[in-house]
Design an enzyme around this catalytic site. Structure first.
Site, mmCIF file in Angstrom:
data_model
loop_
_atom_site.group_PDB
_atom_site.id
_atom_site.type_symbol
_atom_site.label_atom_id
_atom_site.label_comp_id
_atom_site.label_asym_id
_atom_site.label_seq_id
_atom_site.Cartn_x
_atom_site.Cartn_y
_atom_site.Cartn_z
ATOM 1 N N SER A 116 0.933 -1.133 -0.078
ATOM 2 C CA SER A 116 -0.143 -0.055 -0.029
ATOM 3 C C SER A 116 0.931 1.249 -0.030
ATOM 4 C CB SER A 116 -0.936 -0.002 1.224
ATOM 5 O OG SER A 116 -1.908 1.068 0.923
ATOM 6 N N ASP A 175 -11.329 -19.886 -16.278
ATOM 7 C CA ASP A 175 -10.034 -20.472 -16.374
ATOM 8 C C ASP A 175 -10.180 -21.928 -16.382
ATOM 9 O OD1 ASP A 175 -11.091 -21.134 -13.850
ATOM 10 O OD2 ASP A 175 -9.571 -19.943 -12.679
ATOM 11 N N HIS A 186 -6.725 -5.906 0.025
ATOM 12 C CA HIS A 186 -5.939 -4.992 -0.027
ATOM 13 C C HIS A 186 -4.693 -5.589 0.883
ATOM 14 C CE1 HIS A 186 -3.981 -1.287 -0.456
ATOM 15 N NE2 HIS A 186 -4.022 -0.840 0.778
ATOM 16 N N ASP A 201 -8.629 -6.461 -4.544
ATOM 17 C CA ASP A 201 -8.192 -5.492 -3.782
ATOM 18 C C ASP A 201 -9.370 -4.186 -3.864
ATOM 19 O OD1 ASP A 201 -7.347 -3.078 -2.446
ATOM 20 O OD2 ASP A 201 -5.038 -3.537 -2.998
#
Length: 521
Positions: free
Chosen positions: A198, A269, A450, A411
């Protein structure tokens, strides 16, 4: 392997609890302490424009963050390793007041140095991350970035303090810490590393750009870069969400939106496992869950659909048609409550930049923000310190530096596309010598929030592969991450060097990283 993880606001550090074998090339133990300075003697060490305020030894559980007081904050903390603590105040300018701490293990030093970054607006010493580094044999350091507290109020009327926060405190920390380390052990560190997420990720990129000689290897997680544009995005998204009551998406609907995104993209995927391996390929349209009649918990009203589209799209300057900052990635919806269900910490963080740095007015309100007018003002007011970091890292690459980036696809605070963009620009802008052609790596983390948390495997060790990369020159291609529930690991997956992604081999448990291979999408 037992793992320990540190988390704090805007910061995550995850380290193995055992020192890696290649990290113990020059062990220092208590038996060799007679050849080094005593901890107390470091109080007389002379450093430029600095003052040693503490040089003291602590046994296990002997150091308490709550007992130090003054320029510390956060939850109570006690150390787990015997060490020598050196606290230094540094004043490179008349208005500077930077605190740096250096922690020196008194046994089993691996000969190396690890500096750790900050979260939010800094303002604290990151003691838990330093302790984690010590447990792995590193001498460690942290800085309060030149002020106390996690708001940006310190910057109002103090441009030099803003520069201390932006980059100068981290450089001063690196230089002073290396001097202290050499004075204590009688030899300089053979390797120097930086790790942050961050704000710490932005500090990491800033170090590689402005001070390429400070560190041999750098870990930059979810970098808040450029902060001026990130904060413009944060405020713009808040305005979109909270302009009128009808535009606000209730937090109770976030899981419903997330379920719809998984229905649309989970199997892209080739494996339906509750994770979107590469959200950049997801083509979810919020209109697919628009209410056909009245508002309900299972759908979005037309105004809410418009807001969801904004959140998942880049912020664009309507006057120029250019993108200001990437949007959130599909799959991040469970994390939206951190900043989008209310006026949360991410909006507060952005609000601080504009009221204290840009407008120098604590009464300025984020609802008054106008992108075309205020973003240029922010770029000017930040004196280049919080604007886009130069992606030309040639000086860092020429001296053999290694940059390991990572970012969680889930995030909700810093859109992961920012790291993807910087990685691409740095690869193009940097001229690296043939001996260090592979100096840059990016690892995207499916399902991670995050710097930590989230549905996906989110606990991993970046320091050990960085150390091996610096020592051997072999770049990491695969890093195993783990997810835990109730303290028990219930899934492992490989993180793959971008742009590769993990693909299931077709046999064995889908919760075992051994059954996945990193491949191009």
């Amino acid at each position: 392997m037992k793992r320990g993880a540190l988390t704090s606001f805007g910061l995550s550090v995850t380290l193995t609890a055992a020192v890696a074998s290649h990290g113990s090339s020059r062990p220092f133990d208590e038996a060799s302490a007679t050849t080094a300075a005593s901890c107390a003697s470091l109080a007389t060490l002379t450093l430029p424009y600095s003052r040693i305020v503490a040089a003291e030894s602590f046994g296990v559980q002997g150091f308490s963050r709550t007992a130090v007081g003054g320029r510390t904050a956060g939850q109570p903390f006690r150390n787990s390793v015997t060490f020598c603590r050196v606290a230094v105040t540094v004043a490179p300018t008349a208005d500077s007041d930077i605190t740096v701490e250096v922690w020196l293990p008194t046994a089993r030093w691996n000969g190396k140095f690890l500096a750790v970054g900050n979260g939010s607006w800094g303002g604290t010493i990151n003691y838990p991350a330093m302790d984690a580094a010590l447990k792995n044999g590193y001498a460690a350091s942290s800085t309060d970035t030149g002020h106390t507290g996690e708001s940006a109020a310190f910057a109002m009327g103090h441009p030099e303090k803003l520069l201390d926060y932006a980059f100068r405190s981290e450089h001063e920390m690196a230089v002073k810490a290396k001097t202290v380390i050499e004075a204590f052990y009688g030899t300089p560190p053979e390797r120097s590393y930086f790790e942050g997420c961050s704000t710490g990720g932005r500090q990491a990129l800033m170090a590689a750009s402005r001070f390429p000689d400070d560190f041999d290897g750098i870990i930059a997680g979810a970098a808040a870069n450029p902060k001026t544009h990130l904060d413009a995005w944060r405020i713009s998204m808040a305005q979109a969400m909270f302009t009128e009551p009808v535009t606000a998406i209730p937090a109770s609907k976030f899981p419903m939106i997330h379920g719809a995104v998984l229905d649309a993209c989970d199997a892209d995927d080739g494996l339906k496992d509750g994770l979107i391996e590469d959200p950049s390929r997801c083509r979810f349209d919020p209109r697919s869950i628009q209410c056909t009649d009245s508002d309900a918990a299972t759908c979005l009203t037309p105004p809410q659909v418009a807001v969801a589209r904004q959140l998942l799209s880049p912020l664009r300057d309507s006057a120029t048609g250019t993108d200001v900052f990437p949007g959130l990635a599909p799959g991040s919806e469970l994390g939206w409550a951190e900043g989008l269900a209310r006026v949360g910490p991410w909006l507060e963080n952005a609000w601080d930049q504009y009221r204290y740095v840009v407008f120098q007015d604590p009464k300025w309100h984020w609802r008054a923000f106008t992108l075309q007018r205020d973003l240029p003002l922010a770029v000017k007011a930040a004196h280049g310190a919080l604007t886009a970091i130069d992606p030309d890292l040639s000086a860092f690459a020429r001296r053999g530096g290694k940059l390991l980036m990572y970012h969680g696809w889930g995030d909700p605070a810093i859109p992961p596309g920012a790291s993807v963009d910087f990685h691409a620009r740095a690869a193009l802008a940097t001229t690296a010598p043939a001996t260090n052609a592979r100096w840059l790596r990016l690892f995207m983390v499916p399902g991670m929030g995050h710097c930590r948390g989230g549905e996906g495997p989110n606990t991993f060790d970046m320091v050990t592969p960085l150390d091996a990369w610096v020592d051997t020159g072999v770049s990491p291609q695969r890093i195993v991450a783990a997810h835990s529930s109730g303290g028990t690991i219930d899934r492992t997956r490989p993180l793959c060097a971008y742009p590769q992604v993990a693909r299931y081999n077709g046999t064995g448990s889908i919760d075992d990283a051994a059954n996945f291979t990193c491949r191009m999408p």
